[in-house]
Design an enzyme around this catalytic site. Structure first.
Site, PDB file in Angstrom:
ATOM      1  N   GLU A  99       0.800  -1.223   0.000  1.00  0.00           N
ATOM      2  CA  GLU A  99       0.000   0.000   0.000  1.00  0.00           C
ATOM      3  C   GLU A  99       0.840   1.285   0.000  1.00  0.00           C
ATOM      4  OE1 GLU A  99      -4.170  -0.491   1.646  1.00  0.00           O
ATOM      5  OE2 GLU A  99      -2.863  -0.944   3.361  1.00  0.00           O
TER       6      GLU A  99
ATOM      7  N   HIS B 212      -4.541   0.901  11.098  1.00  0.00           N
ATOM      8  CA  HIS B 212      -5.810   0.197  11.312  1.00  0.00           C
ATOM      9  C   HIS B 212      -6.290   0.446  12.738  1.00  0.00           C
ATOM     10  CE1 HIS B 212      -4.028  -2.986   8.301  1.00  0.00           C
ATOM     11  NE2 HIS B 212      -4.262  -1.829   7.715  1.00  0.00           N
TER      12      HIS B 212
ATOM     13  N   HIS C  52     -11.262  -0.765   6.832  1.00  0.00           N
ATOM     14  CA  HIS C  52      -9.813  -0.877   6.670  1.00  0.00           C
ATOM     15  C   HIS C  52      -9.050  -0.077   7.731  1.00  0.00           C
ATOM     16  CE1 HIS C  52      -6.282  -0.479   3.520  1.00  0.00           C
ATOM     17  NE2 HIS C  52      -5.839  -0.622   4.746  1.00  0.00           N
TER      18      HIS C  52
END
Lengths: 259, 259, 259, 259
Positions: C101, C122, C191
């Site tokens: 990511e 997160h 997420h």
């Protein structure tokens, strides 16, 4: 399991619990175990600076052992005094201050010859159930010993609505013991709880898992309509767990003796 | 990734998981990893004094490895016994006591040749979902492996409403395995959960993130109308995460080996 | 405060933040600070095994610094790679694996020349707000930087409902940056979140207090009708706190360097 | 209990509190105790990087002692400055930066000659009660000092709705003191709380148990219709606990001096 039957009057209770605390030949081991119980209860957040734990004196069933007034996390075997169950006064105070609420212990030992250990705590998750109309009940097998609805001690019923909430006399200790009745746990409104058992290890276990049960029940009530243990499940799981108590004790002992 | 294919029957599962546990040439490494898994599960609060984790024997796919009856936090490789999947009895008990619930492991291995690891726990945040009518579902990508509504094992359906709730026989182990079906996680009403995977690392990962998912879902339900992962998202994220499991393992291993 | 103005295009932003990270003469200090930021975020439970933090390269404003793919708690300065903001590819991968990511970072740096640091996490308490219709808003002064309703990135709008939810391409990184717009924090549905700032210290501070705000707002919503910060309060408190960020950094640095 | 009566104007208050902090002959002990109070408040999560605690100067009742602007966890006795209660300015700043909110302390000391210690914190569980219409009240005996509904300071009433929420002037400090009135605790909307007492030990105790009370009340409100302490119970339990404060102090001191 094979231990000297020093306490004939509580023989029935002792045969079911499997704790080594009374198996020891020496009083010194009991003192060490009680000091350890204090530190375990603090380490596992059952108690904070307040709360206490006692055990019936293995040398004399008319007495109990309890630390002097201090934070449980700091108790060593040298801090433990012997009390008369009849009077809740120390046999030899050695100049030390007693807990204001030692009457909790005497009241319960007087009414329950089957018991050998008492924990008093302000466990945070339990207090909401003591001030509400929602009963604390066994929601998972580890808290099966709760049996069904846990009784709540309301000090106002005995002493009016302007007390300091402390069980600071034999009258109040006896009233608390009546509320407890034959149960393993009682809540104290606006204050905390007591957990009792035939052995020190099991009393600590019950105090610990009462807190867990309250946390789980609180959450389950928010999801809605939880299924609690049936009476038969509570009875069967309580019997099974008596044999598993020492597994938790070994874990908790390791945690406090390594730090 | 490149490991000896010792277990031909589970080849399909193994090629997707990327754990080093079965890559080792020696049985000793598997024992060390299983002991480590026990300590990790305790350190990360997936288990307390109770709960257990097993792995299929890398030398013989008809057997599984499981610690003797003790608190997971204290398990070392010397505490691990080998069990027959067919009988759930130890090959050589060495005088040690077995977990009362080893039947969880055998039941699941018998019905799922694709699996090589099983975790059983009483993870606190998960228990409310096991006693309510609200399904546990994947609410964030880390718990994508939940797939959809997580099945719940109700022991009363098999053994009536007066059990001790333990999966203490092969009949119950097989019933739990039927509830689990092809899922990665099953809840156990009033008791806990099981999490399964093709590798030890992934089973630990799944047990851990099932607890996180329950905490997040509980909170999200209070805010109202949460969006869960779609079936397509659950599937895609599960596949991706198989390759990320060892990142968590490295972190958790570091935490338990430094203390 | 007096630092070389290496980054003329972001001068306006830099004059307000007061962090020592860019005051250093040497690149080595930036690497050390970024490694420290990783460990702080893990120690303060902003990230677990996943999540990452980047800083714009003090030597070249077209690049950013980011650890290789690993758990943040374990990052040292030797694990940090340099990436092109234009391509999100490492300048020299040195055989290391990049985060899937990393496109989060490039997307944001491309659209926001005023920013020099990005945290992706997160954080558990934040995720419920990302999946519900209840906006996350500033409820106490420490989270004033949230400004007003925090925007939510819905990956389905860009990539459909069968993704693995990861921001794994420049298309998705740019879409996330558009959702973020001029805000300091954006949630990511199912997420996590991103928090951004003109300095590394302030980005870490914002990521931390976003989690606290979510916890407090959740609780306040249950009490009912909470008062949030007014737009004027949010603006004034954000300006004040820029000067206080380093007090938290000193505390958090002490915690991770003493263990 | 037998201490030099250095502070004749607050004699009535001092005779009831039983703390050793003012019993010491030397100023150095007060500095050490205040530094310890800072570290205790941080260790027990009453404060994070922000918040502060002051004590009236035992040498001069027109002054107070307060750390320079820094995270409480890191305060040592060398970081403590002396302030004028009349002006809230340091007697000798020694080049150090003062807390922006030192006016909290002066405002309270000016209006309450009975007080010798003030804690300001952002205790997380308390903030929701400051932004809602649900009053914080004493729900268990350890928080009896809350008395009844805890007052809430709304900075908008004094300074409008575009402040940074900080008590950054004597006008605001005096306004906060008026909200506090004769109470032991006041909440600050969108910000935090203050807790006050006749001794440092009791102020720390009150700050700590205000947080516990908020957590318990939040949970009890969800169960529904909680019973709070009656006015008589609150009064009686507050008097009793003054004598128990040092038991908590001993525990907390042990925790921060062993690490």
């Amino acid at each position: 399991m094979d231990r000297p039957l020093f306490l004939v009057s509580t023989l029935a209770a002792l045969t079911a619990v499997g704790s080594p605390v009374f198996a020891a030949d020496t009083f010194a081991v009991t003192l060490d175990e009680l000091a350890l119980a204090n530190r375990i209860l603090a380490h596992e957040n059952v108690v904070d600076g307040f709360g206490h734990v006692s055990v019936r004196d293995p040398r004399d069933a008319t007495r109990y052992l309890l630390a002097r007034s201090m934070a449980p996390a700091l108790v060593t075997s040298a801090d433990i005094l012997t009390y008369s169950i009849a009077t809740d006064e120390p046999i030899d105070a050695q100049g030390r201050v007693s807990y204001l609420e030692r009457f909790i212990h005497g009241g319960i030992y007087r009414s329950r010859p089957d018991l050998n250990a008492v924990v008093h705590s302000h466990t945070q998750s339990v207090i909401p159930f003591g001030v509400s109309q929602v009963p604390l009940r066994p929601i998972f097998h580890m808290a099966a010993f709760l049996g069904g609805d846990v009784p709540i001690f309301e000090i106002r019923a005995t002493a009016g609505d302007a007390t300091n909430l402390l069980v600071s006399s034999q009258i109040l200790g006896d009233a608390l013991a009546r509320t407890l009745g034959a149960a393993n746990v009682a809540l104290m409104r606006g204050h905390g709880m007591v957990a009792v058992a035939g052995t020190l290890h099991e009393a600590v276990f019950r105090a610990y898992y009462t807190g867990r049960d309250a946390e789980i029940e609180s959450e389950a009530l928010r999801l809605g309509n939880p299924i609690f243990l049936s009476p038969g499940e509570a009875k069967a799981a309580t019997a099974t767990q008596a044999g598993l108590v020492d597994r938790s004790w070994a874990l908790w002992k390791n945690a406090v003796t390594q730090h």
